[in-house]
Enzyme design. Structure first.
Site, PDB file in Angstrom:
ATOM      1  N   HIS A 203       0.830  -1.207   0.000  1.00  0.00           N
ATOM      2  CA  HIS A 203       0.000   0.000   0.000  1.00  0.00           C
ATOM      3  C   HIS A 203       0.866   1.258   0.000  1.00  0.00           C
ATOM      4  O   HIS A 203       0.379   2.340  -0.322  1.00  0.00           O
ATOM      5  CB  HIS A 203      -0.981  -0.006   1.180  1.00  0.00           C
ATOM      6  CG  HIS A 203      -0.351   0.158   2.529  1.00  0.00           C
ATOM      7  ND1 HIS A 203       0.017  -0.900   3.318  1.00  0.00           N
ATOM      8  CD2 HIS A 203      -0.034   1.265   3.242  1.00  0.00           C
ATOM      9  CE1 HIS A 203       0.521  -0.464   4.451  1.00  0.00           C
ATOM     10  NE2 HIS A 203       0.508   0.854   4.430  1.00  0.00           N
ATOM     11  N   ASP A 232       0.131  -7.449   0.508  1.00  0.00           N
ATOM     12  CA  ASP A 232       0.615  -6.137   0.928  1.00  0.00           C
ATOM     13  C   ASP A 232       2.135  -6.116   0.923  1.00  0.00           C
ATOM     14  O   ASP A 232       2.780  -6.026   1.961  1.00  0.00           O
ATOM     15  CB  ASP A 232       0.073  -5.753   2.307  1.00  0.00           C
ATOM     16  CG  ASP A 232       0.179  -4.242   2.552  1.00  0.00           C
ATOM     17  OD1 ASP A 232       0.601  -3.517   1.626  1.00  0.00           O
ATOM     18  OD2 ASP A 232      -0.159  -3.789   3.657  1.00  0.00           O
ATOM     19  N   GLY A 311       3.081   5.686  10.227  1.00  0.00           N
ATOM     20  CA  GLY A 311       4.463   5.813   9.802  1.00  0.00           C
ATOM     21  C   GLY A 311       5.231   4.519   9.907  1.00  0.00           C
ATOM     22  O   GLY A 311       6.327   4.383   9.376  1.00  0.00           O
ATOM     23  N   SER A 313       4.149   1.672   8.630  1.00  0.00           N
ATOM     24  CA  SER A 313       3.824   0.808   7.490  1.00  0.00           C
ATOM     25  C   SER A 313       5.059   0.421   6.690  1.00  0.00           C
ATOM     26  O   SER A 313       5.870   1.267   6.333  1.00  0.00           O
ATOM     27  CB  SER A 313       2.831   1.502   6.560  1.00  0.00           C
ATOM     28  OG  SER A 313       1.518   1.374   7.025  1.00  0.00           O
ATOM     29  N   SER A 328       2.037  -4.205   7.952  1.00  0.00           N
ATOM     30  CA  SER A 328       0.926  -3.759   7.119  1.00  0.00           C
ATOM     31  C   SER A 328       0.065  -2.734   7.837  1.00  0.00           C
ATOM     32  O   SER A 328      -0.132  -1.641   7.339  1.00  0.00           O
ATOM     33  CB  SER A 328       0.067  -4.956   6.701  1.00  0.00           C
ATOM     34  OG  SER A 328      -1.080  -4.551   6.010  1.00  0.00           O
TER      35      SER A 328
END
Length: 357
Positions: A203, A232, A311, A313, A328
């Site tokens: 993402h 992801d 932040g 991710s 994720s």
């Protein structure tokens, strides 16, 4: 490891990339969790290997493996005595259970078709031989009643828990990688021959082709693959000539070397390194997890109790020198209760034909 359902929430973890300046700064305030969840037990290289090989060999005669919280033994669930003997002969502990993986996956398929509600997730907990369902605070009373009705039709194969916060992708804040107006974290440096890359959340890589180590700075890499939703993960190739180390930032002046990759085992202790919450700890609570985000579901994820925030991710889930996952998302963290989701890293490595180093 055989998996047919997949899920993700979005947490970012930051790998140390000192050659390009990633993982060396701490821009912005970094919220600290009020407490750390109870950690699981350590997994050995032998247990990772048995976990994967026995899952493949036993097929529908197993419902997964977990680490015993007290003894640290690898426990392999089986549905018959012959399979139990096979497990013991391989050096693990066998536990006969009522439901195999196919039955648990059938229960998840029913949830998928009849209760696919944004703000919910479900996955397999081998330790209880159940499908563990979580519903966040965005799930209305009406939707929760619908979920409970479907779960009731599946008997004690399913259990439901309300969790605080809202499942979301965590792509704001932190000193990490920048692209498309977003901040994320890099997970692990990987290689294919002489070429160097890093993997992060899909993402994140969906949002931009060019990535920098600082906001508005010179590009360090170019996206070469991305997959979200459903999966992801994404991959960025270094284009600035750097050959960064294959380690993870521990945010205390030191770094964790990474030398292998494996699938996480329920009950094991893990750490998460992300650019906002830095290093947090937890344990694995479910595998084969599906998370229903507002912009689509993700499947075959792993649920942990590590804390995370915006932040994080794309960051790193790991245990010792072993890479486990790409952060994720999560529903946040309250006290000692996190609900962080990671993309199994081995799947991403296989998809792109790369290895950790």
């Amino acid at each position: 490891m055989r998996r047919t359902l997949r899920a993700r929430i979005c947490l970012s973890l930051l790998i140390a990339l000192p050659a390009v300046g990633l993982g060396t700064g701490t821009a912005g305030a970094a919220p600290e969790p009020t407490a750390q969840p109870t950690a699981g037990v350590s997994a050995s290289a032998t247990q990772y290997s048995l976990h994967s090989s026995l899952d493949r060999a036993l097929g529908d005669h197993t419902a997964g493996s977990y680490l015993d919280a007290k003894s640290g033994e690898l426990v392999v669930t089986v549905t018959d005595a012959a399979s139990a003997e096979r497990v013991r002969a391989a050096g693990a502990r066998a536990e006969i259970v009522r439901r195999d993986t196919a039955q648990l996956e059938s229960a998840m398929a029913t949830l998928e078709s009849k209760a696919k509600i944004t703000g919910t997730s479900w996955g397999i907990d081998p330790a209880t031989n159940q499908v563990s369902v979580e519903a966040d605070q965005s799930v209305s009373a009406f939707s929760l009643a619908r979920l409970e009705k479907v779960a009731a039709s599946l008997g004690d194969a399913v259990r439901i828990k309300r969790v605080p916060g809202v499942f979301k992708k965590e792509v704001a804040g932190g000193d990490a990688i920048y692209g498309g107006g977003f901040r994320c974290s890099a997970a692990f440096n990987v290689s294919k021959g002489t070429l160097r890359y890093f993997v992060t959340a899909g993402h994140c890589t969906n949002s931009a082709t060019s990535w920098s180590a600082t906001s508005g700075g010179a590009a360090i890499g170019t996206r070469e693959g991305t997959s979200f939703p459903t999966n992801d993960y994404g991959i960025v190739r270094y284009t600035n000539g750097s050959s960064p180390a294959g380690n993870v930032n521990l945010y205390n002046g030191s770094f964790q070397e990474i030398s292998s990759a494996a699938d996480a085992i329920v009950g094991q202790a893990i750490r998460k390194s992300g650019s906002t919450t830095k290093v947090t700890s937890g344990n694995v609570t479910a595998v084969n997890v599906t998370v229903n985000y507002g912009d689509g579901p993700v499947y075959n994820m792993v649920r942990t109790t590590a804390c995370s925030a915006g932040g994080d991710s794309g960051g790193a889930h790991f245990a010792g020198t072993t890479a486990l996952g790409i952060h994720s998302g999560s529903s946040g963290c309250t006290g000692t209760n996190g609900s962080a989701i990671h993309q199994p890293v081995r799947e991403a490595l296989t998809a792109y034909g790369v290895v950790v180093y």
